[in-house]
Motif scaffolding. Structure first.
Motif, PDB file in Angstrom:
ATOM      1  N   ARG A  81      -5.964  27.295 -36.140  1.00 41.19           N
ATOM      2  CA  ARG A  81      -5.092  25.971 -36.709  1.00 41.19           C
ATOM      3  C   ARG A  81      -5.888  24.876 -36.286  1.00 41.19           C
ATOM      4  O   ARG A  81      -6.517  24.845 -35.059  1.00 41.19           O
ATOM      5  N   LEU A  82      -5.942  23.744 -37.133  1.00 44.09           N
ATOM      6  CA  LEU A  82      -6.813  22.578 -36.864  1.00 44.09           C
ATOM      7  C   LEU A  82      -5.806  21.437 -36.714  1.00 44.09           C
ATOM      8  O   LEU A  82      -4.725  21.310 -37.563  1.00 44.09           O
ATOM      9  N   THR A  83      -6.101  20.428 -35.934  1.00 47.31           N
ATOM     10  CA  THR A  83      -5.575  19.196 -35.762  1.00 47.31           C
ATOM     11  C   THR A  83      -6.273  18.207 -36.270  1.00 47.31           C
ATOM     12  O   THR A  83      -7.917  18.247 -36.129  1.00 47.31           O
ATOM     13  N   THR A  84      -6.092  16.910 -36.704  1.00 41.44           N
ATOM     14  CA  THR A  84      -6.720  15.990 -37.092  1.00 41.44           C
ATOM     15  C   THR A  84      -5.811  14.717 -37.186  1.00 41.44           C
ATOM     16  O   THR A  84      -4.756  14.794 -37.240  1.00 41.44           O
ATOM     17  N   GLU A  85      -6.542  13.487 -37.167  1.00 42.44           N
ATOM     18  CA  GLU A  85      -6.026  12.299 -37.501  1.00 42.44           C
ATOM     19  C   GLU A  85      -6.470  11.701 -38.996  1.00 42.44           C
ATOM     20  O   GLU A  85      -7.389  12.014 -39.459  1.00 42.44           O
ATOM     21  N   THR A  86      -5.440  10.845 -39.271  1.00 44.41           N
ATOM     22  CA  THR A  86      -6.211  10.214 -40.811  1.00 44.41           C
ATOM     23  C   THR A  86      -5.505   8.843 -40.936  1.00 44.41           C
ATOM     24  O   THR A  86      -4.271   8.777 -40.260  1.00 44.41           O
ATOM     25  N   ILE A 131      -6.091   9.941 -33.013  1.00 42.84           N
ATOM     26  CA  ILE A 131      -7.228  10.737 -32.579  1.00 42.84           C
ATOM     27  C   ILE A 131      -6.668  11.357 -31.145  1.00 42.84           C
ATOM     28  O   ILE A 131      -6.801  12.544 -30.875  1.00 42.84           O
ATOM     29  N   SER A 132      -6.198  10.265 -30.507  1.00 42.34           N
ATOM     30  CA  SER A 132      -5.768  10.867 -29.047  1.00 42.34           C
ATOM     31  C   SER A 132      -4.573  11.894 -29.211  1.00 42.34           C
ATOM     32  O   SER A 132      -4.501  13.169 -28.291  1.00 42.34           O
ATOM     33  N   LEU A 184     -13.025  16.271 -37.110  1.00 42.65           N
ATOM     34  CA  LEU A 184     -13.318  14.846 -37.069  1.00 42.65           C
ATOM     35  C   LEU A 184     -13.973  14.730 -38.524  1.00 42.65           C
ATOM     36  O   LEU A 184     -14.728  15.471 -38.810  1.00 42.65           O
ATOM     37  N   GLY A 185     -13.519  13.711 -39.329  1.00 36.80           N
ATOM     38  CA  GLY A 185     -14.294  13.637 -40.678  1.00 36.80           C
ATOM     39  C   GLY A 185     -15.378  12.769 -40.667  1.00 36.80           C
ATOM     40  O   GLY A 185     -15.686  12.600 -41.996  1.00 36.80           O
ATOM     41  N   SER A 186     -15.648  12.092 -39.898  1.00 37.53           N
ATOM     42  CA  SER A 186     -16.822  11.298 -39.916  1.00 37.53           C
ATOM     43  C   SER A 186     -17.794  11.341 -38.390  1.00 37.53           C
ATOM     44  O   SER A 186     -17.539  12.196 -37.655  1.00 37.53           O
ATOM     45  N   GLN A 237      -7.445   9.958 -46.964  1.00 35.16           N
ATOM     46  CA  GLN A 237      -8.621  10.651 -47.634  1.00 35.16           C
ATOM     47  C   GLN A 237      -9.044  11.982 -46.792  1.00 35.16           C
ATOM     48  O   GLN A 237      -9.129  13.073 -47.338  1.00 35.16           O
ATOM     49  N   TRP A 238      -9.111  11.646 -45.423  1.00 36.22           N
ATOM     50  CA  TRP A 238      -9.693  12.835 -44.729  1.00 36.22           C
ATOM     51  C   TRP A 238      -8.474  13.791 -44.491  1.00 36.22           C
ATOM     52  O   TRP A 238      -8.760  15.116 -44.546  1.00 36.22           O
ATOM     53  N   GLY A 239      -7.487  13.444 -44.122  1.00 35.27           N
ATOM     54  CA  GLY A 239      -6.245  14.446 -43.845  1.00 35.27           C
ATOM     55  C   GLY A 239      -6.223  15.063 -45.155  1.00 35.27           C
ATOM     56  O   GLY A 239      -5.928  16.304 -44.797  1.00 35.27           O
ATOM     57  N   SER A 240      -6.296  14.598 -46.300  1.00 36.65           N
ATOM     58  CA  SER A 240      -5.764  15.373 -47.388  1.00 36.65           C
ATOM     59  C   SER A 240      -7.167  16.360 -47.695  1.00 36.65           C
ATOM     60  O   SER A 240      -6.856  17.492 -47.936  1.00 36.65           O
ATOM     61  N   ALA A 241      -8.247  15.960 -47.539  1.00 40.11           N
ATOM     62  CA  ALA A 241      -9.320  16.895 -47.534  1.00 40.11           C
ATOM     63  C   ALA A 241      -9.335  17.921 -46.604  1.00 40.11           C
ATOM     64  O   ALA A 241      -9.434  19.213 -47.007  1.00 40.11           O
ATOM     65  N   LEU A 242      -8.773  17.820 -45.440  1.00 46.04           N
ATOM     66  CA  LEU A 242      -8.708  18.709 -44.320  1.00 46.04           C
ATOM     67  C   LEU A 242      -7.481  19.772 -44.824  1.00 46.04           C
ATOM     68  O   LEU A 242      -7.589  20.974 -44.831  1.00 46.04           O
ATOM     69  N   ALA A 243      -6.496  19.217 -45.342  1.00 44.25           N
ATOM     70  CA  ALA A 243      -5.324  20.089 -45.724  1.00 44.25           C
ATOM     71  C   ALA A 243      -5.754  20.954 -46.774  1.00 44.25           C
ATOM     72  O   ALA A 243      -5.481  22.357 -46.875  1.00 44.25           O
ATOM     73  N   PHE A 244      -6.425  20.278 -47.606  1.00 47.17           N
ATOM     74  CA  PHE A 244      -7.142  21.130 -48.735  1.00 47.17           C
ATOM     75  C   PHE A 244      -7.993  22.444 -48.566  1.00 47.17           C
ATOM     76  O   PHE A 244      -7.883  23.554 -48.790  1.00 47.17           O
TER      77      PHE A 244
END
Lengths: 456, 456
Positions: free
Chosen positions: B129-134, B209-210, B228-230, B138-145
């Motif tokens: 499982r991964l968690t992230t912020e967006t 992020i937190s 993290l996307g960047s 753009q980043w959130g949809s890329a990670l879901a993909f």
């Protein structure tokens, strides 16, 4: 699984369009005027430029694509042919599923294939300005894109409810310099009349067509014409570049022939574009199933009679020989706006009548289920119209599995769904409505066109 | 003008990523822990999987791309290099303008280049499982993909104001199976705390992020990590596939070298991805101008000091040596959400510090003017982030004209703008705000980080 894509070089782009009218076992029936007699090309001259009218009535098998048009098509063509290996794997089907990806054009669909051609021919004819109508906005944005390239003004009448609900399609048109107004508008006499009678009307494609034609015909300078994004013969002709490219690419992929060709059909342009070059092979004796996928909510080919009817609600167009639900029929508000048309291209209609094409109807929710499976296997988000083809592809791939046959299935990926995510959201929320056909309204609509001539 | 595109075959995709850390004249400064001492890799193990941490701290010049990762990248790569012949013609510039088109990935930007890699390495490490912020999504949809392809669960904390204002990005994430929640949420202790203190807060990237880190670290099973996307080194590394492909394609286009490389820079991943392989050539003596285009409303590289600062507002990350406006700085709400970041990738920051990269800042309205000119010449609609690069390209092309020089300009077309048409609409309506830098707030923010160690 390994990704499989087949590209053509720019040099391999087709140099001619294919005209199915030349090969249909029975010649297509001519459009009729208000007097019930076939219209002459001249009678269309106020609406379309003569060079496109010549294509409209042509029975020539191959029509040269001007080299200047090819240069414009190069902006996004040839379009890739891809194999849906991940969907195949998921379905465990022995079928090989190919799709022609028309979603990569800047407006995101197959529509520019004819938009740039129509804009170019109008420009050649000395026209300065095009008018058109648009429902969901795919055609309107494609024509704005085309007019910007060629150097024409573009005025788009957008059905008011779409104008309000899909404001971002309007933004696309404006980005390319198109002027987009909500229809009914107060810019035309017909629009003013409607607004007076029904100030709160959501508008309709029929009203928008009427306004666009009125503006084109009413320009005293003679420098304005009208453009239509589907239904007519010249539009089908321009779209055949899809199927002609796909044939070359199937060969590159090592396939000797296709067994099943599938496209979604609203007015018919996407379907005809992919399938007509294969329908030609079928006429010449090849064993190919050609399937037109339409919505159960607007089942023109599966439920309509084959007869003469008007192309628009306001009865301004000539009578066309086609499958139709009646020009007064208002389809339920399914998300596939591009498939909500009462009639069907006369060429597609005749191919169905002659048994060359088999229509099948799909429910909206099954289509969204198919689109979701597509996104989670192949990775891309398809237009709601395209999802009808995918629903049919999945059925055919399962059939191939049951039969244990290594079939080659080819379908048209007509557009992406990035401008239509609202339908997906409703589907994911479980809030998407299934629409059954409004039987009573349909009966009324069919009753009202009974006096018009049968076409078979 | 004739369309010019340069495709690589699947076989020509790079087999290794390039790590600029190996070639920088001075080695990059290490991240510091709360005690002011360099952190050890182990200290990141609760947040990232060890295989990615190894990449994060690597000083190896070339890092092999696993063949399974290449198979995934094949889904949309190699990305085409195109020449902007219509823009060149419009500008009457002697410059040849090339762009690397990263908008064709299913999520529509360069972000999946690292998203699929991170997802794959996490999967290898046994993560479920991964968690992230967006922010804008753009980043959130890329990670879901990416998680959908690899087979991981994905939870995305989306800044509340974006969650409410851009609901369709959330739909994209859901289509690919990602769970998207508005941040601050009541799913985490930190989120609950913020909601109690400020129930009406629009949220921020820092808060999101937190929450994402808290959820990853808090999973007692050890099967959840954060992505993290960047900003981070391993993200820059993965993105270098852009520039490595582009180099091969410039060669195909018959260019011996590039004179100017341009990318927009927010956290740095798009910019680094295109430019680092060329920065390497510059270090080796080639004469290349490398320009990072950023917004005047968030001028990290042009106005910030080079010093240690936190990567997030809540001060949960290690201290990174970078250009920064201070972790408390809240940039004005420009439409280029991907460029609204207070800091900058440490590798990009050091390249700027060493004079290898020149930053330039652009006003929002000039960027939209450039985007509109792009759409009306080249035909596509770019992301608001990308428009910063295009504004810079136009400046450089005009300069080449003044100087009468046949320069080769290459820029990164980082994404399409189809999910961001609202900004265009405001621009076309003349209602787009120009944001000046909030001087007082910036001073306050810079003051608050003065006690942190300088990095130069």
């Amino acid at each position: 699984m390994s990704v499989k894509e087949f590209f053509l070089s720019k040099n391999d782009i087709p140099k001619q369009w294919y005209n199915l009218a030349a090969d249909l076992p029975n010649p297509p029936k001519p459009p009729l005027g208000p007097d019930g007699k076939p219209i002459s090309p001249d009678m269309l001259a106020a609406v379309f430029p003569m060079n496109l009218i010549e294509q409209e009535v042509s029975s020539q098998r191959w029509v040269d694509i001007p080299k200047e048009v090819i240069e414009i098509l190069y902006r996004w063509r040839p379009a890739p042919l891809k194999r849906a290996v991940f969907l195949e794997e998921y379905l465990k089907t022995p079928a090989r599923i190919y799709y022609k990806d028309e979603s990569l054009s800047p407006p995101g669909s197959h529509k520019p294939n004819t938009a740039v051609v129509q804009a170019w021919y109008n420009k050649q004819f000395g026209i300065k300005r095009l008018t058109t109508e648009t429902g969901a906005g795919q055609w309107g944005s494609a024509l704005a894109f085309a007019c910007n390239i060629v150097g024409l003004e573009c005025k788009i009448y957008m059905v008011r409810i779409s104008f309000d609900q899909k404001p971002l399609r309007k933004t696309m048109m404006r980005i390319w310099g198109g002027e987009c107004v909500a229809s009914p508008s107060n810019r035309t006499e017909f629009g003013q009349k409607i607004l007076k009678e029904m100030p709160d009307t959501p508008g309709s494609l029929g009203i928008a067509i009427s306004e666009a034609i009125e503006e084109a015909v009413g320009d005293k300078s003679g420098k304005t014409r009208y453009a239509l994004g589907s239904v007519l013969n010249h539009v089908m002709l321009h779209q055949t570049i899809i199927g002609l490219e796909a044939k070359k690419q199937l060969f590159l992929a090592g396939e000797k022939k296709a067994d099943v060709i599938i496209g979604c059909a609203g007015g018919g342009s996407n379907f005809a574009g992919l399938s007509f070059p294969f329908v030609c092979d079928k006429i010449n004796g090849e064993d190919i199933a050609v399937i037109a996928a339409e919505p159960t909510a607007c089942p023109t080919l599966t439920r309509g009679p084959f007869q003469y009817d008007f192309g628009d609600t306001a009865q301004m167009t000539p009578l066309l020989a086609m499958f139709t639900l009646g020009h007064g029929f208002v389809p339920p508000p399914i998300h596939a706006g591009g498939l909500r048309y009462h009639g069907m291209s006369p060429l597609v209609s005749q191919a169905v009548k002659e048994g060359l094409v088999t229509p099948k109807a799909y429910h909206q929710i099954k289509c969204y289920e198919s689109a979701l499976l597509w996104a989670r296997t192949e990775g891309t988000i398809c237009a709601p119209e395209t999802s009808h083809a995918i629903a049919c592809v999945i059925d055919e791939a399962k059939k191939a599995k049951e039969e244990g046959k290594e079939k080659v299935i080819l379908f048209g990926y007509s557009g992406h769904g990035l401008m239509d995510l609202l339908g997906y959201e409703k589907f994911l929320e479980g809030k998407l409505s299934e629409y059954s056909l409004p039987q009573e309204e349909l009966q009324k609509s069919l009753e009202s066109i009974k006096h018009l001539p049968r076409a078979d």
